[in-house]
Design an enzyme around this catalytic site. Structure first.
Site, PDB file in Angstrom:
ATOM      1  N   CYS B 107       0.883  -1.159   0.000  1.00 30.99           N
ATOM      2  CA  CYS B 107       0.000   0.000   0.000  1.00 30.99           C
ATOM      3  C   CYS B 107       0.923   1.212   0.000  1.00 30.99           C
ATOM      4  O   CYS B 107       1.526   1.536   1.018  1.00 30.99           O
ATOM      5  CB  CYS B 107      -0.899   0.024   1.230  1.00 30.99           C
ATOM      6  SG  CYS B 107      -1.863   1.544   1.341  1.00 30.99           S
ATOM      7  N   CYS B 110      -0.356   4.236   2.432  1.00 34.76           N
ATOM      8  CA  CYS B 110      -0.322   4.144   3.901  1.00 34.76           C
ATOM      9  C   CYS B 110       0.050   2.732   4.309  1.00 34.76           C
ATOM     10  O   CYS B 110       1.206   2.363   4.192  1.00 34.76           O
ATOM     11  CB  CYS B 110      -1.635   4.604   4.528  1.00 34.76           C
ATOM     12  SG  CYS B 110      -3.106   3.800   3.877  1.00 34.76           S
ATOM     13  N   SER B 111      -0.911   1.938   4.783  1.00 33.39           N
ATOM     14  CA  SER B 111      -0.567   0.611   5.291  1.00 33.39           C
ATOM     15  C   SER B 111      -1.729  -0.350   5.130  1.00 33.39           C
ATOM     16  O   SER B 111      -1.880  -1.274   5.919  1.00 33.39           O
ATOM     17  CB  SER B 111      -0.178   0.713   6.760  1.00 33.39           C
ATOM     18  OG  SER B 111      -1.223   1.339   7.490  1.00 33.39           O
ATOM     19  N   CYS B 112      -2.575  -0.158   4.113  1.00 34.54           N
ATOM     20  CA  CYS B 112      -3.743  -1.013   3.920  1.00 34.54           C
ATOM     21  C   CYS B 112      -3.310  -2.471   3.793  1.00 34.54           C
ATOM     22  O   CYS B 112      -2.342  -2.789   3.090  1.00 34.54           O
ATOM     23  CB  CYS B 112      -4.522  -0.569   2.686  1.00 34.54           C
ATOM     24  SG  CYS B 112      -5.199   1.091   2.898  1.00 34.54           S
TER      25      CYS B 112
END
Lengths: 117, 202
Positions: B107, B110-112
């Protein structure tokens, strides 16, 4: 706004909250269409990373209709639209000296794209 | 000095810790959350939901061809068949590694990450170096993870920038024909389901 209590947590964790919208919105693009990602520079929330702006790719899959984060994140409505898996070659993204068997797939909203020749 | 041991008693909190504490205080003061709810969320992802869930999905796909086709066709429903669904797994896609194709998930924004099947993401997955490098030099990243693939293997990098969450169905290693579904689930690693690892036979 209701308080998030211990009682709500298990149900919330188990069901989540999909941003998919059950609405009949016509897609702007079809599978196999050549598209160009618009070179826009929103200063507010967006899911359009800079590295695909202005790049040309191919629509590989239609994921269906979702809320558009660029407006929904700011309370400006869901602007429901199709999201597609769009395929780019590394040569298009990063240059012709890249191997021709490397690809990037990213999920693009209708409003991020225009038809490409 | 009477107090001559070396651990710090009053080490200042990091910026991140301070920010989290400030956010938590505001949410509590405004009665948007209660403290027991936070504890339960943390406990759920520390003890109940993690990559063993994803490993069960993979092992079932390796041993049940019908399940595998359902999984590749409609991942959200097929994963829910095993009881895994919910936050950050509402809309899933499974991508299959084969002899010719290797998939890696990131991602970049961000950090999906697919929580119901993999739990919370590892620190490196959330860190800028991985996110920036894997979309430009995936073979370099794989090398850092100790994975070398033949030149003619097609590389597909999946940026989960929007609402879809991705799980890699790793290649079943040779020499595992006699293993049961449960035994296979034990050898599936978290990294193999992100695409930064391969599964090896025990």
């Amino acid at each position: 706004m209701p308080t998030l209590t211990k009682e709500i947590v298990p149900g919330l964790v188990a069901t989540g909250a999909s941003c998919r919208i059950d609405e009949d919105v016509a897609p702007n693009f079809g599978i196999g269409d050549a598209v160009e990602i618009r070179n826009i520079n929103p200063v507010t929330h967006t899911r359009l990373p800079r590295y695909v702006r202005g790049k040309k790719g191919t629509v590989e899959r239609d994921h269906g209709v979702f809320a558009f984060p660029d407006t929904s994140a700011h309370g400006k409505g869901e602007t429901p639209q199709h999201v597609y898996s769009v395929k780019f070659s590394f040569q298009e993204l990063w240059g012709e000296d890249y191997a021709d068997n490397m690809f990037l797939y990213i999920d693009m909203f209708d409003d991020y794209m225009r038809a490409s020749s | 000095m009477a107090h001559d041991h070396d651990h710090p008693h009053n080490k200042p909190l990091s910026d991140t810790e301070l920010r989290v504490k400030a956010l938590e205080s505001i949410l509590l003061e405004k009665e948007l959350i209660d403290a027991e709810a936070i504890d339960l969320v943390v406990e759920t992802y520390e003890t109940k939901i993690g990559p063993r869930n994803g490993a069960r999905v993979v092992a079932k796909a390796w041993t049940d061809a019908d399940y595998k086709s359902r999984l590749l066709e409609n991942a959200t429903d097929a994963i829910a068949e095993l009881g895994f669904s919910g936050v950050q797994g509402e809309d899933m896609l499974v991508v299959e590694n084969t002899d010719d194709v290797h998939n890696i998930v990131v991602c970049t924004l961000c950090s999906c990450y697919p929580w119901p099947t993999l739990g919370l993401p590892p620190v490196w997955y959330k860190a800028a170096p991985y996110r920036a490098k894997v979309v430009k030099d995936p073979r370099g990243v794989l090398d850092e993870f100790g994975v070398a693939l033949p030149e003619d293997t097609e590389i597909r990098v999946w940026d989960s920038n929007a609402e879809l969450r991705y799980l890699v169905l790793p290649k079943r290693p040779d020499g595992t024909d006699d293993m049961s579904e449960e035994q296979l689930a034990d050898i599936v690693t978290r990294d193999s389901m992100i695409g930064t690892g391969l599964v090896s036979a025990p």
